[in-house]
Design a protein around this motif. Structure first.
Motif, PDB file in Angstrom:
ATOM      1  N   ASN A   1       0.827  -1.206   0.000  1.00  0.00           N
ATOM      2  CA  ASN A   1       0.000   0.000   0.000  1.00  0.00           C
ATOM      3  C   ASN A   1       0.861   1.256   0.000  1.00  0.00           C
ATOM      4  OD1 ASN A   1      -2.509  -1.346  -0.010  1.00  0.00           O
ATOM      5  ND2 ASN A   1      -2.253  -1.790   2.161  1.00  0.00           N
TER       6      ASN A   1
ATOM      7  N   HIS B   1      -0.377   0.236  -9.039  1.00  0.00           N
ATOM      8  CA  HIS B   1      -1.810  -0.070  -9.056  1.00  0.00           C
ATOM      9  C   HIS B   1      -2.551   1.081  -8.395  1.00  0.00           C
ATOM     10  CE1 HIS B   1      -1.750  -4.285 -10.419  1.00  0.00           C
ATOM     11  NE2 HIS B   1      -0.571  -4.349  -9.811  1.00  0.00           N
ATOM     12  N   ASN B   2      -3.811   1.224  -8.736  1.00  0.00           N
ATOM     13  CA  ASN B   2      -4.694   2.214  -8.113  1.00  0.00           C
ATOM     14  C   ASN B   2      -4.076   3.609  -8.094  1.00  0.00           C
ATOM     15  OD1 ASN B   2      -6.708   0.262  -7.590  1.00  0.00           O
ATOM     16  ND2 ASN B   2      -5.593  -0.390  -5.775  1.00  0.00           N
ATOM     17  N   ASN B   3      -3.767   4.115  -9.290  1.00  0.00           N
ATOM     18  CA  ASN B   3      -3.178   5.464  -9.426  1.00  0.00           C
ATOM     19  C   ASN B   3      -1.887   5.610  -8.628  1.00  0.00           C
ATOM     20  OD1 ASN B   3      -5.163   6.471 -11.215  1.00  0.00           O
ATOM     21  ND2 ASN B   3      -6.547   6.772  -9.471  1.00  0.00           N
ATOM     22  N   ASN B   4      -1.110   4.536  -8.604  1.00  0.00           N
ATOM     23  CA  ASN B   4       0.190   4.484  -7.916  1.00  0.00           C
ATOM     24  C   ASN B   4       0.082   4.695  -6.404  1.00  0.00           C
ATOM     25  OD1 ASN B   4       2.942   3.924  -7.948  1.00  0.00           O
ATOM     26  ND2 ASN B   4       3.500   6.080  -8.116  1.00  0.00           N
ATOM     27  N   THR B   5      -1.056   4.331  -5.822  1.00  0.00           N
ATOM     28  CA  THR B   5      -1.152   4.325  -4.356  1.00  0.00           C
ATOM     29  C   THR B   5      -0.730   2.970  -3.809  1.00  0.00           C
ATOM     30  OG1 THR B   5      -3.477   3.640  -4.400  1.00  0.00           O
ATOM     31  CG2 THR B   5      -3.014   6.028  -4.324  1.00  0.00           C
ATOM     32  N   GLN B   6      -0.629   1.980  -4.705  1.00  0.00           N
ATOM     33  CA  GLN B   6      -0.174   0.644  -4.339  1.00  0.00           C
ATOM     34  C   GLN B   6       0.853   0.185  -5.373  1.00  0.00           C
ATOM     35  OE1 GLN B   6      -4.056  -1.331  -4.432  1.00  0.00           O
ATOM     36  NE2 GLN B   6      -3.814  -1.715  -2.229  1.00  0.00           N
TER      37      GLN B   6
ATOM     38  N   GLN C   1       2.712  -3.493  -6.763  1.00  0.00           N
ATOM     39  CA  GLN C   1       2.958  -4.937  -6.727  1.00  0.00           C
ATOM     40  C   GLN C   1       4.447  -5.144  -6.931  1.00  0.00           C
ATOM     41  OE1 GLN C   1       0.374  -7.738  -8.806  1.00  0.00           O
ATOM     42  NE2 GLN C   1       2.238  -8.656  -9.655  1.00  0.00           N
TER      43      GLN C   1
END
Length: 158
Positions: free
Chosen positions: A13, A104-109, A111
């Motif tokens: 996250n 992922h998720n607008n670079n809030t997460q 992988q």
């Protein structure tokens, strides 16, 4: 010879630049989230530069505990900052490790995927005959990724 090919991954996250910095700090030996199984010592050129090196020591029973230690030196062969780092390694293991960071998720997460393809040599080859090194590698890497989660969550927010 038996080649080990294994991929581990986790979703963190945190944005890719934060995960990238944590990875580079670990390979430079300035953090310890890969403990108690692996320690890292950078060479004269840091691992986040082409040709940079890191010597990894695998403490098979944990740092400070009796048991064999395996060593390999990794040399950076490909780098795309905040996205991918590929290293070739020699020593007790000959092969490659690739770290891939995918936002992922607008670079809030992010992988983080770690792909390890190697052939055991010397003591590692013997240990692989006696025990399943792939299972031990996966357990140690999953523990490291859990530690990375804690490490990132305990950092000051950016």
């Amino acid at each position: 010879m038996h080649t080990i090919h294994h991929t581990d991954q986790t979703l963190l996250n945190h944005p890719t630049h934060t995960v990238w910095n944590a990875l580079i700090n670990e390979l430079n030996g300035t953090t310890t989230w890969w403990h108690p199984h692996n320690t890292h010592q950078p060479g004269p050129t840091a691992p986040h530069h082409p040709g940079g090196t890191t010597t990894t020591t695998i403490h098979t029973n944990g740092i400070g505990k009796p048991g064999p230690k395996l060593h390999f030196t990794s040399t950076t062969t490909h780098i795309t900052p905040h996205t991918q780092l590929t290293q070739t390694h020699t020593g007790h293991f000959h092969g490659t490790t690739t770290y891939t960071l995918t936002p992922h998720n607008n670079n809030t997460q992010t992988q983080l995927t770690i792909t390890f393809t190697t052939t055991p040599h010397h003591l590692a080859k013997l240990l692989n005959k006696l025990t399943n090194l792939t299972t031990k590698h996966t357990t140690a890497t999953q523990n490291a990724l859990t530690n990375l989660h804690h490490h990132l969550n305990n950092q000051n927010p950016e």
